[in-house]
Design a protein around this motif. Sequence first.
Motif, PDB file in Angstrom:
ATOM      1  N   GLU A 280       0.826  -1.207   0.000  1.00 26.55           N
ATOM      2  CA  GLU A 280       0.000   0.000   0.000  1.00 26.55           C
ATOM      3  C   GLU A 280       0.863   1.262   0.000  1.00 26.55           C
ATOM      4  O   GLU A 280       0.608   2.213  -0.748  1.00 26.55           O
ATOM      5  N   THR A 281       1.902   1.271   0.850  1.00 28.70           N
ATOM      6  CA  THR A 281       2.801   2.435   0.896  1.00 28.70           C
ATOM      7  C   THR A 281       3.517   2.606  -0.441  1.00 28.70           C
ATOM      8  O   THR A 281       3.632   3.723  -0.970  1.00 28.70           O
ATOM      9  N   ARG A 282       4.010   1.508  -0.978  1.00 28.87           N
ATOM     10  CA  ARG A 282       4.701   1.563  -2.275  1.00 28.87           C
ATOM     11  C   ARG A 282       3.796   2.149  -3.355  1.00 28.87           C
ATOM     12  O   ARG A 282       4.196   3.046  -4.104  1.00 28.87           O
ATOM     13  N   ASP A 283       2.556   1.666  -3.441  1.00 26.33           N
ATOM     14  CA  ASP A 283       1.645   2.128  -4.488  1.00 26.33           C
ATOM     15  C   ASP A 283       1.256   3.587  -4.283  1.00 26.33           C
ATOM     16  O   ASP A 283       1.099   4.338  -5.255  1.00 26.33           O
ATOM     17  N   THR A 284       1.098   3.994  -3.033  1.00 27.05           N
ATOM     18  CA  THR A 284       0.747   5.389  -2.752  1.00 27.05           C
ATOM     19  C   THR A 284       1.877   6.322  -3.180  1.00 27.05           C
ATOM     20  O   THR A 284       1.650   7.386  -3.782  1.00 27.05           O
ATOM     21  N   ILE A 285       3.115   5.939  -2.874  1.00 31.65           N
ATOM     22  CA  ILE A 285       4.275   6.759  -3.274  1.00 31.65           C
ATOM     23  C   ILE A 285       4.355   6.828  -4.800  1.00 31.65           C
ATOM     24  O   ILE A 285       4.592   7.903  -5.378  1.00 31.65           O
ATOM     25  N   VAL A 303      12.934  13.931  -4.548  1.00 33.61           N
ATOM     26  CA  VAL A 303      11.924  13.419  -3.617  1.00 33.61           C
ATOM     27  C   VAL A 303      12.321  12.033  -3.120  1.00 33.61           C
ATOM     28  O   VAL A 303      12.246  11.738  -1.917  1.00 33.61           O
ATOM     29  N   CYS A 304      12.755  11.171  -4.024  1.00 29.14           N
ATOM     30  CA  CYS A 304      13.163   9.821  -3.615  1.00 29.14           C
ATOM     31  C   CYS A 304      14.382   9.874  -2.703  1.00 29.14           C
ATOM     32  O   CYS A 304      14.525   9.054  -1.787  1.00 29.14           O
ATOM     33  N   GLN A 305      15.274  10.806  -2.955  1.00 25.61           N
ATOM     34  CA  GLN A 305      16.437  10.972  -2.081  1.00 25.61           C
ATOM     35  C   GLN A 305      15.995  11.322  -0.665  1.00 25.61           C
ATOM     36  O   GLN A 305      16.526  10.782   0.317  1.00 25.61           O
ATOM     37  N   ASN A 306      15.018  12.213  -0.541  1.00 31.29           N
ATOM     38  CA  ASN A 306      14.507  12.574   0.782  1.00 31.29           C
ATOM     39  C   ASN A 306      13.775  11.409   1.434  1.00 31.29           C
ATOM     40  O   ASN A 306      13.903  11.188   2.644  1.00 31.29           O
ATOM     41  N   LEU A 307      13.011  10.665   0.660  1.00 29.33           N
ATOM     42  CA  LEU A 307      12.323   9.498   1.218  1.00 29.33           C
ATOM     43  C   LEU A 307      13.326   8.458   1.693  1.00 29.33           C
ATOM     44  O   LEU A 307      13.083   7.746   2.676  1.00 29.33           O
ATOM     45  N   GLY A 308      14.464   8.369   1.012  1.00 25.94           N
ATOM     46  CA  GLY A 308      15.493   7.420   1.419  1.00 25.94           C
ATOM     47  C   GLY A 308      16.059   7.738   2.794  1.00 25.94           C
ATOM     48  O   GLY A 308      16.593   6.851   3.474  1.00 25.94           O
ATOM     49  N   ARG A 313       7.871   4.388   8.657  1.00 24.43           N
ATOM     50  CA  ARG A 313       6.565   4.748   9.246  1.00 24.43           C
ATOM     51  C   ARG A 313       6.178   6.201   8.999  1.00 24.43           C
ATOM     52  O   ARG A 313       5.019   6.569   9.153  1.00 24.43           O
ATOM     53  N   HIS A 314       7.155   7.049   8.613  1.00 22.22           N
ATOM     54  CA  HIS A 314       6.841   8.456   8.345  1.00 22.22           C
ATOM     55  C   HIS A 314       6.821   8.777   6.855  1.00 22.22           C
ATOM     56  O   HIS A 314       6.661   9.941   6.475  1.00 22.22           O
ATOM     57  N   ALA A 315       6.976   7.756   6.014  1.00 24.15           N
ATOM     58  CA  ALA A 315       7.132   8.000   4.578  1.00 24.15           C
ATOM     59  C   ALA A 315       5.928   8.709   3.972  1.00 24.15           C
ATOM     60  O   ALA A 315       6.078   9.701   3.243  1.00 24.15           O
ATOM     61  N   LEU A 316       4.724   8.238   4.249  1.00 21.78           N
ATOM     62  CA  LEU A 316       3.532   8.833   3.637  1.00 21.78           C
ATOM     63  C   LEU A 316       3.287  10.246   4.138  1.00 21.78           C
ATOM     64  O   LEU A 316       2.872  11.130   3.372  1.00 21.78           O
ATOM     65  N   LYS A 317       3.564  10.481   5.418  1.00 23.06           N
ATOM     66  CA  LYS A 317       3.398  11.832   5.953  1.00 23.06           C
ATOM     67  C   LYS A 317       4.407  12.784   5.320  1.00 23.06           C
ATOM     68  O   LYS A 317       4.069  13.926   4.975  1.00 23.06           O
ATOM     69  N   LEU A 319       5.736  12.458   2.441  1.00 28.85           N
ATOM     70  CA  LEU A 319       5.427  12.591   1.025  1.00 28.85           C
ATOM     71  C   LEU A 319       4.542  13.809   0.752  1.00 28.85           C
ATOM     72  O   LEU A 319       4.679  14.476  -0.277  1.00 28.85           O
ATOM     73  N   GLU A 320       3.693  14.139   1.696  1.00 29.79           N
ATOM     74  CA  GLU A 320       2.731  15.232   1.511  1.00 29.79           C
ATOM     75  C   GLU A 320       3.383  16.607   1.474  1.00 29.79           C
ATOM     76  O   GLU A 320       2.781  17.571   0.991  1.00 29.79           O
ATOM     77  N   VAL A 321       4.617  16.719   1.974  1.00 29.28           N
ATOM     78  CA  VAL A 321       5.240  18.051   2.058  1.00 29.28           C
ATOM     79  C   VAL A 321       6.032  18.398   0.805  1.00 29.28           C
ATOM     80  O   VAL A 321       6.607  19.486   0.724  1.00 29.28           O
ATOM     81  N   PHE A 322       6.073  17.485  -0.178  1.00 32.25           N
ATOM     82  CA  PHE A 322       6.828  17.760  -1.397  1.00 32.25           C
ATOM     83  C   PHE A 322       5.910  18.348  -2.464  1.00 32.25           C
ATOM     84  O   PHE A 322       5.141  17.619  -3.092  1.00 32.25           O
ATOM     85  N   PRO A 323       5.999  19.641  -2.711  1.00 31.87           N
ATOM     86  CA  PRO A 323       5.130  20.247  -3.734  1.00 31.87           C
ATOM     87  C   PRO A 323       5.662  19.940  -5.129  1.00 31.87           C
ATOM     88  O   PRO A 323       6.855  19.700  -5.320  1.00 31.87           O
ATOM     89  N   PRO A 324       4.784  19.949  -6.133  1.00 33.93           N
ATOM     90  CA  PRO A 324       5.252  19.730  -7.515  1.00 33.93           C
ATOM     91  C   PRO A 324       6.047  20.948  -8.016  1.00 33.93           C
ATOM     92  O   PRO A 324       5.840  22.065  -7.555  1.00 33.93           O
ATOM     93  N   GLY A 325       6.965  20.698  -8.933  1.00 34.73           N
ATOM     94  CA  GLY A 325       7.765  21.777  -9.498  1.00 34.73           C
ATOM     95  C   GLY A 325       9.087  21.946  -8.773  1.00 34.73           C
ATOM     96  O   GLY A 325       9.143  21.904  -7.539  1.00 34.73           O
ATOM     97  N   LEU A 326      10.165  22.161  -9.519  1.00 37.56           N
ATOM     98  CA  LEU A 326      11.498  22.249  -8.929  1.00 37.56           C
ATOM     99  C   LEU A 326      11.627  23.433  -7.975  1.00 37.56           C
ATOM    100  O   LEU A 326      12.134  23.288  -6.861  1.00 37.56           O
TER     101      LEU A 326
END
Length: 583
Positions: A280-285, A303-308, A313-317, A319-326
């Motif tokens: 579920e986490t994988r598919d959501t990301i 974004v993936c670097q930050n998730l790494g 347990r905090h990955a999905l939360k 994920l929400e703080v990364f806005p689109p666009g460089l």
Amino acid sequence: MACTISYDGSNSGFQIGQNLGHITTQFLQSETSLNQACLRDLRTTNPHHDKDRIQNTNGGLLKDSYCWILDNEEFQQWQDNQSNCLLWIRGDPGKGKTMLLCGIIDELTRSIGDTVNISFFFCQATDVRINNATAVLRGLIYSLVKKQPSLLCHVKSQYDHTGKALFEDTNAWNALSRIFTDILKDPTLQSTYLIIDALDECTTGLPSLLDLVTQASSASPQVKWIVSSRNWPDIEERLDITKNAAISLELNEASVSEAVNKFIQHKVHYLANVKKYSDETRDTIYRHLSSNSQGTFLWVALVCQNLGRTSRRHALKKLEVFPPGLNALYDRMIDQVRNSEDAEPCKRILAVMSIVYRPIAFDELASLIELPYDLSDDSEALSEIIAICGSFLTVREATIIFVHQSAKEFLLRETQNGVFPRGIGVEHHTIFSRSLQAMFKTLRRDIFQIKFPGFPIEKVIPPSPNPLAAAQYACLYWVDHLHHSGCHKEKDLDSDERGSVGDFLQKKYLHWLEALSVLGSMSQGIAAILKLEGFLQVSNCSYSETISTSDIRTTIIGKRRTTCPFISSSRRLPIHSIPQASN
């Protein structure tokens, strides 16, 4: 008894004896040595090593991210059409142009690499060694003569008269342009592909380079060109795409988006394995990255670097703080830096990295900025600090580099981010001051303990640990930082600046020359002294009580070489080191 004659010409040190076989061997060895010296002096960096570094920094080259271009109609027409020699690949920052060219190079090498020359160069604005037109030509010529050694004669015909200065003095561009043109006209030149990445990061001499590319692509039909850049109107104008082929990544949005999607799948699969994500986490990301990437490889990578670096347990939360666009992502990341417990050292490191002239090593960084005591000698702790700046900086082999040119541009553009609270000029002045301090602390007579006067530069092996490690950057760029501190605009230096520069020239000048020698950077020293001389004249400063600038220039150019005895600037071996001819 053997008859021996020594020649003090281009084969200085060559000796003739009665044994003709030995004469031939010595002559061939001498010629080989001179050819190797020419190649060493021509080389700025090895473009193949630059390519490997770029790919490793970006996590490796994924074939699914570039293979679409091989089936692109414009690419195939360029490849098959003998009258269309120049292809321009253009796109916005982060669209994957550099990795796309890496993939093209690999595919060309695999398919036709044994029968053609493939020469390439990667411009990077953050490194003065590879961000100018002269460096581009040096890199292309270096790759060509390495692949087809017979072409070296075009370089040596001028190098034998001038030496390394041919590639570095004020006339280097003109000399290299003629050499390059002669190489392309050589009837023995094999079919050739010339590839230049990131023309927009060629910060010096770009108009001249574009004109040369346009002229050469028209005059040499056996040579195919690929260049890449951002969508800059002046580049488009000079390349004249009405007569040449162009591939716009924005106009190929569907292909790029599909490639980015493959890249996302690869990155998410890797994260899921490492972080042990649930399905579920994988598919959501995956869904979040796919819907917000805007067809930008760099955004996904950051974004993936930050998730790494984020716990599972905090990955999905997170994920929400990364806005689109460089730019929006960079804004979010600079906020993260400002709010961290290590905000001050992070901002200091970002400020220094934004204005230095090349990537710097950990030892050099510690000498350029004032770090907390617990960081200055702890590379692991320093790596943790740089990780906080992870959307801007990364570390490769103990050297700090920007993840992308757009990250540096953001820091220099967004002055409200607090990285330069006192202004960029003040930061330059701070680096200048700390550079002088580092050199005062480090430089000394015979710093490598060579002990033998006139020892050839190419045989110098730095001791371990290297006593110049911390001051190496300072030795090369202290004058540049003084110049860009803006002091020359004030028409005078204050008493502290006059005192520090004068004190350095009086006490450490010869030690500095020796350091430049062992670093193989005497030409940069000459340029620095000439710049300093002009700077002092504009500033109405007089150093009559210390050392005159004419004395400085005379010494470093070589009229008083006996003042720096330990290193020989000659690439040739001394006569006594050549074996005697046998009877």
